[in-house]
Design a protein around this motif. Structure first.
Motif, short mmCIF file in Angstrom:
data_model
loop_
_atom_site.label_atom_id
_atom_site.label_comp_id
_atom_site.label_asym_id
_atom_site.label_seq_id
_atom_site.Cartn_x
_atom_site.Cartn_y
_atom_site.Cartn_z
N UNK A 215 4.45 4.36 0.11
CA UNK A 215 4.52 4.17 -1.35
C UNK A 215 3.16 3.82 -1.95
N UNK A 216 2.15 3.60 -1.08
CA UNK A 216 0.81 3.26 -1.56
C UNK A 216 0.71 1.85 -2.10
N UNK A 217 1.56 0.95 -1.60
CA UNK A 217 1.58 -0.41 -2.13
C UNK A 217 1.54 -1.43 -0.98
N UNK A 218 0.48 -1.40 -0.19
CA UNK A 218 0.34 -2.35 0.91
C UNK A 218 0.11 -3.77 0.43
N UNK A 219 -0.39 -3.92 -0.78
CA UNK A 219 -0.67 -5.26 -1.32
C UNK A 219 0.60 -6.02 -1.66
N UNK A 220 1.71 -5.30 -1.84
CA UNK A 220 2.95 -5.93 -2.28
C UNK A 220 3.36 -7.07 -1.36
N UNK A 221 3.28 -6.83 -0.05
CA UNK A 221 3.63 -7.88 0.92
C UNK A 221 2.40 -8.51 1.56
N UNK A 222 1.24 -7.97 1.26
CA UNK A 222 0.02 -8.56 1.79
C UNK A 222 -0.41 -8.02 3.12
N UNK A 223 -0.12 -6.72 3.38
CA UNK A 223 -0.60 -6.08 4.60
C UNK A 223 -2.11 -5.86 4.52
N UNK A 224 -2.77 -5.59 5.64
CA UNK A 224 -4.17 -5.17 5.58
C UNK A 224 -4.27 -3.91 4.72
N UNK A 225 -5.31 -3.84 3.90
CA UNK A 225 -5.42 -2.72 2.97
C UNK A 225 -6.63 -1.84 3.24
N UNK A 226 -7.27 -2.01 4.39
CA UNK A 226 -8.39 -1.14 4.71
C UNK A 226 -7.95 0.32 4.65
#
Length: 308
Positions: A215-226
């Protein structure tokens, strides 16, 4: 700990190494066999695995056998467990070395890489390599499938055979899998809560990562975003958490994970600053440490370090 020698025994100890046909995995097999253990070298490709065993035998190490393994397939892991049970009746050491970066690196040939490395320090080399690296959703999914789920599949299949008084499991991880790369406090806390974390929940988190990645939303749960290494970081963090769960649930075993350092491998186009032998020596030393040692720990090379 580095270079530790296994204690003497009247019965030969048995080790199994995943991804053992080349690079650091091959060196782990060589060093374990040189230490007096019988070694099962596994690899996906039968030809390459058999050739690796042949090289070891030509080095004067006859107690090495090959068995094909596709770590993402439960049936393949079950066949491997049956083979070990029938041939040896037990397994003393399991080294989960197989893994992928799950990326594409467009770096040119070996000559071009060596020319690039000339006169550059390790940080400059790493930055250049990252610029040449891309990852798509399918590659990220494959990365988690192999590094976390595949390792778990093989370990669960072999675990009944490692239930000796001094069984060892070593999971090769990476400093990229430390929780400092996660921005979500709730996620960090959950992966750190060893007393309550379960294997089922780790599987659920693996699925949630892939959902958020697609979904392109790794920040939602706080995953690594590299943009290129995120899936690799998540896979290794899940592997570290799985290591701690195994140690908790199997107190008679020594279960640890190891960051071998930045090792020259095909995964990084041989840009590492440590040889395959130097990288392998850490996993071997942890696998052959004295009885009653630490369990549930993360080794940064030879030093115990924080998962954070």
């Amino acid at each position: 700990m580095e270079g530790a020698i296994p204690r003497a025994s009247s019965e030969k100890r048995v080790a199994l190494v995943t991804g053992g046909n080349r690079g650091m995995g091959f060196e782990i097999c060589r060093q374990l066999a040189s230490g007096g253990l019988a070694v099962v070298l596994t690899a996906r490709d039968e030809r390459r695995g058999a050739e690796a065993v042949g090289r070891l035998r030509r080095l004067g190490l006859p107690d090495v056998v090959f068995h094909q393994l596709e770590i993402t397939e439960p049936a393949s892991a079950a066949r491997l467990a049956d083979f070990v049970r029938d041939k040896f009746g037990k397994l003393d050491v399991l080294v989960n070395n197989a893994g992928i970066m799950g990326v594409t690196m467009d770096v040119g040939d070996e000559v071009a890489v060596k020319e690039m490395m000339a006169g550059k320090d390790q940080n400059e080399i790493a930055a250049w390599l990252k610029q040449q690296t891309t990852q798509n959703t399918q590659q990220g999914e494959e990365c988690l499938k192999i590094n976390y789920r595949g390792t778990k599949t093989v370990t669960e299949a072999l675990l009944p055979l490692v239930q000796s008084s001094d069984g060892r499991i070593v999971n090769v991880t990476s400093a990229f899998g430390l929780l400092r790369f996660f921005s979500g406090e709730e996620l960090r806390q959950e992966l750190s809560s060893v007393d309550t974390l379960t294997k089922q929940r780790l599987d659920e988190l693996s699925a949630l990562y892939l959902e958020d990645s697609k979904s392109g939303d790794l920040e939602r749960r706080g995953w690594p975003t590299d943009p290129v290494y995120s899936a690799y970081q998540a896979s290794k963090a899940l592997l570290c958490a799985y290591t701690r769960i195994l140690a908790r649930d199997n107190p008679a075993l020594r279960v640890n994970c190891v960051h071998p350092g930045y090792v020259e491998t095909e995964m990084n186009c041989n840009t590492g600053n440590l040889t395959a032998a130097e990288g392998a020596s850490v996993s071997v030393a942890v696998a052959l440490a004295e009885q009653g040692g630490v369990t549930g720990a993360y080794f940064d090379r030879t030093e115990i370090a924080s998962f954070l």
